[in-house]
Scaffold this active site. Structure first.
Site, PDB file in Angstrom:
ATOM      1  CG  HIS A   1     -10.503 -10.591   5.593  1.00  0.00           C
ATOM      2  ND1 HIS A   1     -11.745 -10.566   5.004  1.00  0.00           N
ATOM      3  CD2 HIS A   1      -9.648 -10.096   4.661  1.00  0.00           C
ATOM      4  CE1 HIS A   1     -11.655 -10.064   3.778  1.00  0.00           C
ATOM      5  NE2 HIS A   1     -10.401  -9.789   3.533  1.00  0.00           N
TER       6      HIS A   1
ATOM      7  CE  LYS B   1     -12.557  -2.892  -3.078  1.00  0.00           C
ATOM      8  NZ  LYS B   1     -11.331  -3.617  -2.796  1.00  0.00           N
TER       9      LYS B   1
ATOM     10  NE  ARG C   1      -6.247 -13.191  -1.406  1.00  0.00           N
ATOM     11  CZ  ARG C   1      -7.187 -12.570  -2.089  1.00  0.00           C
ATOM     12  NH1 ARG C   1      -8.414 -13.009  -2.028  1.00  0.00           N
ATOM     13  NH2 ARG C   1      -6.911 -11.509  -2.831  1.00  0.00           N
TER      14      ARG C   1
ATOM     15  CB  SER D   1     -14.856  -9.853   0.253  1.00  0.00           C
ATOM     16  OG  SER D   1     -14.064  -9.763   1.394  1.00  0.00           O
TER      17      SER D   1
HETATM   18  N1  COA Z   1      -8.500 -13.719   2.971  1.00  0.00           N
HETATM   19  C1  COA Z   1      -9.558 -13.505   2.168  1.00  0.00           C
HETATM   20  N2  COA Z   1      -9.636 -12.511   1.289  1.00  0.00           N
HETATM   21  C2  COA Z   1      -8.601 -11.686   1.224  1.00  0.00           C
HETATM   22  C3  COA Z   1      -7.457 -11.830   2.012  1.00  0.00           C
HETATM   23  C4  COA Z   1      -7.431 -12.902   2.923  1.00  0.00           C
HETATM   24  N3  COA Z   1      -6.386 -13.140   3.712  1.00  0.00           N
HETATM   25  N4  COA Z   1      -6.597 -10.867   1.698  1.00  0.00           N
HETATM   26  C5  COA Z   1      -7.178 -10.128   0.743  1.00  0.00           C
HETATM   27  N5  COA Z   1      -8.386 -10.628   0.463  1.00  0.00           N
HETATM   28  C6  COA Z   1      -9.315 -10.143  -0.561  1.00  0.00           C
HETATM   29  C7  COA Z   1     -10.420  -9.314  -0.040  1.00  0.00           C
HETATM   30  O1  COA Z   1     -11.479 -10.123   0.387  1.00  0.00           O
HETATM   31  C8  COA Z   1     -10.796  -8.495  -1.257  1.00  0.00           C
HETATM   32  O2  COA Z   1     -11.606  -9.294  -2.057  1.00  0.00           O
HETATM   33  P1  COA Z   1     -12.604  -8.710  -3.160  1.00  0.00           P
HETATM   34  O3  COA Z   1     -11.793  -7.818  -4.053  1.00  0.00           O
HETATM   35  O4  COA Z   1     -13.036  -9.961  -3.759  1.00  0.00           O
HETATM   36  O5  COA Z   1     -13.672  -7.975  -2.432  1.00  0.00           O
HETATM   37  C9  COA Z   1      -9.447  -8.320  -1.975  1.00  0.00           C
HETATM   38  O6  COA Z   1      -8.610  -9.330  -1.455  1.00  0.00           O
HETATM   39  C10 COA Z   1      -8.767  -7.009  -1.726  1.00  0.00           C
HETATM   40  O7  COA Z   1      -9.111  -6.650  -0.465  1.00  0.00           O
HETATM   41  P2  COA Z   1      -8.563  -5.721   0.610  1.00  0.00           P
HETATM   42  O8  COA Z   1      -7.582  -6.403   1.455  1.00  0.00           O
HETATM   43  O9  COA Z   1      -9.740  -5.202   1.290  1.00  0.00           O
HETATM   44  O10 COA Z   1      -7.761  -4.660  -0.193  1.00  0.00           O
HETATM   45  P3  COA Z   1      -8.267  -3.414  -0.925  1.00  0.00           P
HETATM   46  O11 COA Z   1      -7.564  -3.442  -2.210  1.00  0.00           O
HETATM   47  O12 COA Z   1      -9.731  -3.267  -0.954  1.00  0.00           O
HETATM   48  O13 COA Z   1      -7.750  -2.285   0.037  1.00  0.00           O
HETATM   49  C11 COA Z   1      -6.127  -0.944   1.154  1.00  0.00           C
HETATM   50  C12 COA Z   1      -6.420  -2.177   0.347  1.00  0.00           C
HETATM   51  C13 COA Z   1      -7.240  -0.590   2.106  1.00  0.00           C
HETATM   52  C14 COA Z   1      -4.901  -1.276   1.974  1.00  0.00           C
HETATM   53  C15 COA Z   1      -5.810   0.197   0.162  1.00  0.00           C
HETATM   54  O14 COA Z   1      -6.844   0.319  -0.765  1.00  0.00           O
HETATM   55  C16 COA Z   1      -5.595   1.520   0.860  1.00  0.00           C
HETATM   56  O15 COA Z   1      -4.633   1.703   1.569  1.00  0.00           O
HETATM   57  N6  COA Z   1      -6.534   2.455   0.659  1.00  0.00           N
HETATM   58  C17 COA Z   1      -6.441   3.778   1.247  1.00  0.00           C
HETATM   59  C18 COA Z   1      -6.068   4.829   0.213  1.00  0.00           C
HETATM   60  C19 COA Z   1      -4.592   4.837   0.007  1.00  0.00           C
HETATM   61  O16 COA Z   1      -3.799   5.080   0.887  1.00  0.00           O
HETATM   62  N7  COA Z   1      -4.206   4.600  -1.247  1.00  0.00           N
HETATM   63  C20 COA Z   1      -2.832   4.558  -1.643  1.00  0.00           C
HETATM   64  C21 COA Z   1      -2.296   3.182  -1.525  1.00  0.00           C
HETATM   65  S1  COA Z   1      -0.775   3.074  -2.353  1.00  0.00           S
END
Ligand code: COA
Length: 169
Positions: free
Chosen positions: A17, A41, A90, A128
């Site tokens: 990140h 979540k 990734r 994560s």
């Molecule tokens: N390095 C390390 N890990 C990474 C990474 C990177 N560059 N990019 C993504 N990840 C991992 C995260 O660590 C996380 O790991 P985990 O699942 O093992 O905990 C996973 O990828 C997903 O993480 P994250 O980037 O936090 O995405 P998310 O799916 O939790 O959230 C949002 C994405 C916040 C953008 C999305 O849920 C959102 O917009 N939510 C708001 C509600 C909304 O508008 N919904 C409609 C969307 S269409």
């Protein structure tokens, strides 16, 4: 003023990140790191602590702001008058997920732009949940997260190991 948003759960922030955040900050005037606080979540660290960890690691970057947000990303996007959302890529699986989200967000808000940054090859394995898994067994996760977060993460998981009913939320 070009504002980009880097949203995520950051439970906890990893070196992957941080790499994306610093590279994204170099591409815009202002980067808002938006820490998701949606009850759907389940996380180990509460949103305030996740946001605090991000602030602590990136405090040297003067064009980065950290906020906690709940609700829809399109609403934050409008509120911040953002030019784009940045997400790290990734793998092909990430691409599929990101393309879906980008399309859904664009249907809700036609001006919504998503910018996908390929992650560093040596960090492509990282997530994560890998950090949480290793930390939960008392393993060595020091190469996966910024050094200043190691004691905090270790302490949280050692409490959970000593008292399994105490499991964040
Ligand atoms: N390095 C390390 N890990 C990474 C990474 C990177 N560059 N990019 C993504 N990840 C991992 C995260 O660590 C996380 O790991 P985990 O699942 O093992 O905990 C996973 O990828 C997903 O993480 P994250 O980037 O936090 O995405 P998310 O799916 O939790 O959230 C949002 C994405 C916040 C953008 C999305 O849920 C959102 O917009 N939510 C708001 C509600 C909304 O508008 N919904 C409609 C969307 S269409």
């Amino acid at each position: 003023m070009r504002t980009m948003i880097y949203p995520g759960t950051f439970d906890p922030l990893t070196n992957g990140h941080v790499d994306i955040a610093r590279r994204a900050a170099a591409l815009c005037d202002h980067l808002v790191i938006a820490v998701l606080n949606n009850s759907s979540k389940k996380t180990v660290f509460p949103a305030s602590e996740r946001a605090d960890m991000v602030r602590c690691v990136l405090q040297d970057a003067d064009n980065i702001t950290v906020v906690a947000f709940s609700g829809l990303l399109v609403d934050l996007y409008q509120q911040m008058q953002a030019s784009a959302v940045v997400r790290g890529l990734r793998s092909a699986a990430d691409f599929q997920f990101e393309a879906q989200m980008a399309a859904a967000n664009q249907i809700m808000l036609p001006d919504f732009e998503t910018c996908l940054l390929p992650c560093r090859a040596d960090l492509a394995f990282l997530s994560s949940s890998i950090v949480r898994e290793v930390a939960s067994y008392g393993g060595d996760f020091t190469g996966m997260v910024p050094a200043e977060l190691v004691p905090r993460i270790r302490e949280c998981f050692s409490k959970t190991r000593n008292n399994p009913s105490e499991n964040g939320g």
